[in-house]
Design an enzyme around this catalytic site. Structure first.
Site, PDB file in Angstrom:
ATOM      1  CG  HIS A 127      -2.147  -0.875   1.024  1.00 29.60           C
ATOM      2  ND1 HIS A 127      -3.110  -0.617   0.059  1.00 29.60           N
ATOM      3  CD2 HIS A 127      -2.552  -1.998   1.672  1.00 29.60           C
ATOM      4  CE1 HIS A 127      -4.040  -1.542   0.119  1.00 29.60           C
ATOM      5  NE2 HIS A 127      -3.732  -2.407   1.086  1.00 29.60           N
ATOM      6  CG  ASP A 156      -2.207   5.048  -3.169  1.00 30.24           C
ATOM      7  OD1 ASP A 156      -1.265   4.271  -3.381  1.00 30.24           O
ATOM      8  OD2 ASP A 156      -3.173   4.753  -2.444  1.00 30.24           O
TER       9      ASP A 156
END
Length: 375
Positions: A127, A156
């Site tokens: 992540h 991200d």
């Protein structure tokens, strides 16, 4: 016709999470025709799914050979493709770049992953926090005691979605000039490292140390930090330049001679405590009256509930409401071809017929997909 500088650009997006949808949103907000391939039976869209806004949804069963062929047909007329699966997934579906580029040699095939298509971590799960951890960024962000994840803005969205959008558009410019398509390997870990370029330069120049909250821009300097006010709310101070720092001292009424040693790092911890004590004597609104719009380099620290109503944001219409949901407006802004939110998030499969027809499918071909259970 969609509104924005990317009007006429056709992008096929394979639905995913986080940075993939955000990249699709950025392209759509600037006018690209983004058709999202959703999983058949995946449910319904929600107005609160902000990063899904502005595109059309086609729901396909990618286990069906007919659906795979439909995707390849869409790729034939697309300028770009964006996908965010682990390495090898699209190949197993029969939709990998080798097959796609054989069908459309001008295609820009954008692949976004956390670790990239190659390397020891390439096939491992992860992540945002993991991707920025190996770039040096996470170690530099947080309190003196521990690194703190900076939401998922750095990996991200900053290192992933923005770099994919940038890369896709660069690829399209090249393809239009040469007729040559290509594959973009967009790794969030690479993007996060790229975002750290200035800080690696600072480190090489001896201007940046390894300890958190000990440097100019990480909260180490008393004149570049956040401070709590008498009402428990917070303000941000960024008075780096000498003239801005002098104004900070003037506005706060500070006359302590120790504050004259602005760049004395050894004094920073004590000066931070002294400045914190001064800021704590007034409410956030009081400090806004004194410092708003001045060259102190000041702004109140706003919550997400407060931000849309702030005078500056309201004047620029930084936030808008779509389908009852307050959300950020398109950015950046263009003088001749302004972008726009092209519509609310679509319900899954809502555009099966219209999107396919607009991208060249005949009514008979669409009926055949339905008959095979692929659509």
């Amino acid at each position: 016709m969609a509104q924005g500088p990317l009007s006429g650009l056709k992008v096929l997006e394979f639905a995913g999470l986080g940075p993939g949808p955000f990249c699709g949103m950025l392209l759509s907000d600037l006018g690209a025709d983004v058709v999202r391939i959703d999983r058949k039976g995946a449910g319904r869209g929600s107005p609160a799914d902000v990063t899904a806004r502005g595109r059309r949804s086609v729901a396909l069963d990618l286990k069906s050979p007919a659906a795979v062929e439909a995707c390849l047909t869409l790729m034939e007329s697309a300028d770009g493709v964006i996908e965010g699966f682990r390495p090898g997934v699209m190949e197993r579906l029969g939709l990998g770049p080798e097959v796609a580029l054989a069908r459309n040699p001008r295609l820009i095939y954008g692949r976004m992953t956390g670790w990239g298509q190659t390397g020891p971590y390439a096939k491992a799960a992860g992540h945002d926090m993991n991707y920025i951890a190996i770039s040096g960024a996470l170690a530099a962000i947080g309190t003196a005691d521990k690194p703190v994840p900076p939401l998922n803005l750095v990996g991200d969205f900053g290192g992933g979605a923005l770099y994919l959008a940038f890369g896709l558009l660069a690829g399209v410019i090249h393809a239009r000039a040469t007729g040559q398509g290509q594959v973009i390997d967009c790794a969030m870990s690479d993007g996060a490292a790229s975002l750290m370029a200035m800080f690696y330069g600072f480190k090489a120049s001896g201007l940046w140390g390894e300890g958190r909250r000990s440097n100019l821009l990480d909260g180490g300097a008393h004149f570049y930090d956040t401070y709590q006010c008498a009402d428990g709310k917070w303000i941000s101070i960024g008075s780096i330049e000498p003239q801005f720092y002098r104004l900070l001292l003037e506005k706060t009424g500070i006359t302590d001679p120790q504050f004259e040693h602005q760049m004395s790092r050894g004094d920073w911890p004590e000066l931070r405590e002294k400045l914190a004590a001064v800021i704590a004597t007034r409410t956030r609104d009081d400090w806004c009256v004194l410092m708003d719009g001045t060259d102190v380099c000041f702004a109140p620290v706003l919550t997400m509930d407060e931000a849309p109503a702030h005078a500056h944001n309201a004047a620029r219409r930084t936030f808008v409401e779509v389908a009852g949901v307050t959300q950020p407006a398109p950015a950046p802004r263009f003088s001749a071809t302004p972008g726009a939110i092209q519509g609310p998030p679509p319900k899954i499969g809502a555009d099966n017929d219209t999107a396919l027809a607009d991208w060249g499918f005949s009514a008979e071909a669409i009926t055949a997909l339905k008959a095979r259970g692929a659509l």
